[in-house]
Design a protein around this motif. Sequence first.
Motif, PDB file in Angstrom:
ATOM      1  N   PRO A   1      -8.345   0.359 -28.443  1.00  0.00           N
ATOM      2  CA  PRO A   1      -7.180   1.256 -28.473  1.00  0.00           C
ATOM      3  C   PRO A   1      -5.970   0.697 -27.733  1.00  0.00           C
ATOM      4  CG  PRO A   1      -9.186   2.505 -28.036  1.00  0.00           C
ATOM      5  CD  PRO A   1      -9.554   1.054 -27.935  1.00  0.00           C
TER       6      PRO A   1
ATOM      7  N   ARG B   1      -2.772   9.099 -27.973  1.00  0.00           N
ATOM      8  CA  ARG B   1      -4.009   8.446 -27.548  1.00  0.00           C
ATOM      9  C   ARG B   1      -5.167   8.725 -28.507  1.00  0.00           C
ATOM     10  NH1 ARG B   1      -6.460   6.189 -23.100  1.00  0.00           N
ATOM     11  NH2 ARG B   1      -4.565   6.397 -21.853  1.00  0.00           N
ATOM     12  N   SER B   2      -5.338   9.970 -28.911  1.00  0.00           N
ATOM     13  CA  SER B   2      -6.469  10.302 -29.778  1.00  0.00           C
ATOM     14  C   SER B   2      -6.346   9.594 -31.128  1.00  0.00           C
ATOM     15  CB  SER B   2      -6.584  11.810 -29.962  1.00  0.00           C
ATOM     16  OG  SER B   2      -5.425  12.340 -30.584  1.00  0.00           O
TER      17      SER B   2
ATOM     18  N   ALA C   1      -4.794   6.713 -31.642  1.00  0.00           N
ATOM     19  CA  ALA C   1      -5.070   5.293 -31.399  1.00  0.00           C
ATOM     20  C   ALA C   1      -6.566   5.049 -31.290  1.00  0.00           C
ATOM     21  CB  ALA C   1      -4.364   4.835 -30.119  1.00  0.00           C
ATOM     22  N   GLU C   2      -7.271   5.942 -30.625  1.00  0.00           N
ATOM     23  CA  GLU C   2      -8.723   5.786 -30.489  1.00  0.00           C
ATOM     24  C   GLU C   2      -9.432   5.943 -31.830  1.00  0.00           C
ATOM     25  OE1 GLU C   2      -9.540   8.693 -27.510  1.00  0.00           O
ATOM     26  OE2 GLU C   2      -9.075   7.324 -25.831  1.00  0.00           O
ATOM     27  N   ARG C   3      -8.961   6.883 -32.658  1.00  0.00           N
ATOM     28  CA  ARG C   3      -9.574   7.042 -33.985  1.00  0.00           C
ATOM     29  C   ARG C   3      -9.337   5.818 -34.853  1.00  0.00           C
ATOM     30  NH1 ARG C   3      -7.296  12.209 -33.716  1.00  0.00           N
ATOM     31  NH2 ARG C   3      -5.657  11.584 -35.203  1.00  0.00           N
ATOM     32  N   ARG C   4      -8.128   5.313 -34.828  1.00  0.00           N
ATOM     33  CA  ARG C   4      -7.809   4.124 -35.622  1.00  0.00           C
ATOM     34  C   ARG C   4      -8.652   2.932 -35.180  1.00  0.00           C
ATOM     35  NH1 ARG C   4      -6.848   0.878 -39.761  1.00  0.00           N
ATOM     36  NH2 ARG C   4      -5.276  -0.728 -39.381  1.00  0.00           N
ATOM     37  N   ALA C   5      -8.762   2.730 -33.880  1.00  0.00           N
ATOM     38  CA  ALA C   5      -9.546   1.608 -33.363  1.00  0.00           C
ATOM     39  C   ALA C   5     -11.020   1.751 -33.723  1.00  0.00           C
ATOM     40  CB  ALA C   5      -9.373   1.505 -31.845  1.00  0.00           C
TER      41      ALA C   5
END
Length: 301
Positions: free
Chosen positions: A214, A9-10, A12-16
């Motif tokens: 995300p 999750r973290s 995915a959130e950073r990439r988004a």
Amino acid sequence: MFEGHGVNRSAAERRAASLTTRRSVKKAHQAAWLVNAIRCIDLTTLSGDDTEGRVRRLCAKARQPLAQHIVEALGLGVVTVGAVCVYPTMVPHAARALRGTGIPVASVATGFPAGLMPLHLRLEEIRWAVDQGADEIDIVITREHVMTQNWSALYDEVAAMREACGPAHLKAILATGDLSTLRNVHAASVVAMQAGADFIKTSTGKEGVNATLPVSLVMIRALRDYGEATGHRVGFKPAGGMKSAKEAIAWQILMKEELGRDWLEPDLFRFGASSMLGDIERQLEHHITGRYAASHRHSPA
């Protein structure tokens, strides 16, 4: 292909979060991205007080989503939206209003938005909407199947809905805000694609949390992996809560970076939105004149 597939999750959130900070489009390039977003909008009305008149006005906006002076100033040809999306009982009105335009009529079905109806009634609703002229059907899955990891039940349900659609395209709404984990989102995406979905869609627009970058990233990675494994391309539709031109660009950047230029076309990418169109039109007016127009200058979607 999906069981045991972990999602960070973290990460995915950073990439988004990095998408819009690493890439920026300005001036004529921004205008081009916004015009392309219009081509991918499913112009939508899903209100309890929908009427034939409202649907006809929406279809008029779908046929001419930009004011004529903007079209002329940008040197555009014919620009229309990706589809018009309505409730099943509104399909005949939309089909009449859009006849001869080439703009598809999309209908929600299967007990939208909760989907908590007996399966035979949900299938009959699909068949009825297609018979009334719907070219695309946006179905909702049974969230319980995902929460309990009953993947065979989810597969059978979506496969039956795919069969009921006949020639119409099927967009499977996962209602990601209800699925608790990104791992569930990934697994539900894969099962829906295996069962024959032509598109996977984030949300009904009625959940507490709708489309987010995300969650969309996780679904898009599932699309990419599925395409590489099978050679079959499935479309993607974020929906719910998207209102600004800035968001329209952010989701297109996500599609281009993760899947490539082909996924910036309406046969593989749609936005479920209406109010977004108004802001896009305002931004294009600003690009042309250097000023923001008053809201009454543009017809509402």
